[in-house]
Design an enzyme around this catalytic site. Structure first.
Site, PDB file in Angstrom:
ATOM      1  N   CYS A  83     -14.110 -33.793 -31.347  1.00  0.00           N
ATOM      2  CA  CYS A  83     -12.987 -34.229 -30.499  1.00  0.00           C
ATOM      3  C   CYS A  83     -13.374 -34.344 -29.032  1.00  0.00           C
ATOM      4  O   CYS A  83     -12.588 -34.840 -28.228  1.00  0.00           O
ATOM      5  CB  CYS A  83     -11.803 -33.285 -30.659  1.00  0.00           C
ATOM      6  N   LYS A 329      -0.217 -34.140 -27.979  1.00  0.00           N
ATOM      7  CA  LYS A 329       0.981 -33.707 -28.692  1.00  0.00           C
ATOM      8  C   LYS A 329       1.995 -34.830 -28.849  1.00  0.00           C
ATOM      9  O   LYS A 329       2.608 -34.988 -29.901  1.00  0.00           O
ATOM     10  CB  LYS A 329       1.613 -32.521 -27.943  1.00  0.00           C
ATOM     11  N   HIS A 333      -3.568 -38.728 -31.270  1.00  0.00           N
ATOM     12  CA  HIS A 333      -4.951 -38.268 -31.196  1.00  0.00           C
ATOM     13  C   HIS A 333      -5.875 -39.046 -32.121  1.00  0.00           C
ATOM     14  O   HIS A 333      -6.179 -38.605 -33.231  1.00  0.00           O
ATOM     15  CB  HIS A 333      -5.000 -36.775 -31.540  1.00  0.00           C
TER      16      HIS A 333
END
Length: 384
Positions: A83, A329, A333
């Site tokens: 990530c 959030k 993502h």
């Protein structure tokens, strides 16, 4: 090394792009970035590209980028670092320009995982980025791995699930009016606390939605920057930090040493401290990550990150707004694109054109962590 600036930045919406492939998303993000270059740019100006991608169902990533943008004459380097991929791609491009090898470079990040074939690929990523002796065979994939950290953190610190809910509410509120965010709605503390459990202590609203999307930055050396803009956003510092992959080897589960290491390198390179940061985009794949990262990045003392939430300091209007874009959030993502998209948001913030504009923002910080907590990347930007 030469100074390096961001002169253009853009991205696609983060969403479930079932009808669009990587070959569609990449040109969309590039066009948005090129449009933001004040004095214009031609593809022929770009001398190299770095592409952050966890993987693609469309084929070989570097070739897909070169083919879909029509830039086969330049070198394209694919970066994959869990990530932290997007901000690591920025780090590599910066060194390419700062060294004098190139004057202008393209950084892109993209992933497409909201489809059947890509969901299978997601599980391949999970196995590739976790320890295969213990963690993965025991089911310690991303939510479970981070839950181990956050559970221990909640046990040892004064922070509670209510503080995690405050992060979810804040980031949903800030993402609600972001036209490129996937979840454009607000929630309440009660909704966050009463949501179905994903893995203790994470409820549904503690988790970011996996999404499709692409983001792009155009970087130029200090010698070339005037050709493109009079309002450059300078890349002041970059850092990459590592930690043990296996959870059983981690000395302290209440912190992320990879983040601390990456932040120290970035701040040292920038000649700055955490007190210099005006706005931050912090990795909130799970709300507890944002909470712990307040401390790892130096914005709060150990076990005191919750105080920033209680006083509203990390909301837009506070002293250190965090994730004014909505963060992972709310925004979503796509792993390869996330770090690049964070810097797209900071580019707008530092030029005064963001959706949730932070007043007098001069210095911005972007942060990712992954693998599941074995690698972190930090980028520090300074406005014109």
């Amino acid at each position: 090394m030469r100074k390096v600036a961001v002169v253009g930045a853009g991205m696609t919406p983060f969403a479930e792009h079932f009808a669009l492939g990587m070959k569609d998303l990449l040109p969309m993000a590039y066009a948005d970035a090129a449009h933001s270059v004040d004095k214009g740019i031609e593809k022929s100006d770009i001398e190299a590209a770095w592409f952050g991608a966890m993987g693609t169902t469309d084929g070989f990533p570097s070739g897909v980028l070169a083919d879909s943008l029509g830039i086969p004459d330049i070198p394209v380097t694919r970066i994959e670092n869990s990530c932290a991929t997007g901000n690591d791609a920025i780090r590599n491009a910066l060194y390419g320009i700062a060294s004098g090898a190139f004057e202008v470079a393209l950084v892109m990040g993209a992933d497409k995982i909201r489809e059947t074939a890509s969901k299978a690929m997601l599980w391949e990523w999970e196995s590739a980025s976790r320890d295969m002796a213990w963690d993965y065979p025991l089911g310690v994939v991303s939510p479970a791995g981070f839950a181990l950290h956050v559970n221990r953190y909640l046990h040892e610190s004064p922070a509670t699930r209510e503080h995690m809910a405050m992060i979810a509410v804040k980031n949903h509120r800030q993402g609600a009016n972001n036209p490129k965010a996937r979840l454009q709605f607000e929630i309440t503390i009660e909704q966050a606390l009463e949501a179905p459990t994903v893995v203790t202590p994470f409820g549904l609203y503690d988790c970011a939605p996996q999404s499709d999307g692409a983001a792009a930055l155009i970087l130029a050396s200090e010698d070339a920057v005037d050709r493109y803009t009079d309002r450059p956003v300078w890349v002041r510092g970059v850092g990459l930090g590592l930690d043990s992959v296996m959870h059983q080897h981690k000395i302290d589960m209440t912190a992320f040493p990879a983040t601390t290491r990456a932040a120290k390198r970035a701040f040292r390179m920038a000649g700055m401290t955490p007190a210099d940061v005006d706005v931050a985009e912090i990795h909130d794949y799970f709300t507890g990550i944002e909470l712990i990262s307040y401390e790892d990045l130096g914005f709060a003392d150990r076990f005191e990150g919750y105080k920033l939430l209680e006083t509203g300091e990390t909301s837009v209007g506070g002293s250190l707004p965090v994730n004014p874009s909505g963060g992972l959030k709310s925004k979503g993502h796509p792993p390869g694109a996330t770090g690049v998209a964070q810097c797209v948001e900071l580019f707008d913030q530092l030029r005064g054109t963001a959706i949730n504009q932070v007043e007098n923002a001069r210095v911005g910080l972007a942060h990712n962590i992954g693998g599941p907590s074995a690698v972190s990347a930090v980028t520090i930007l300074e406005g014109p």
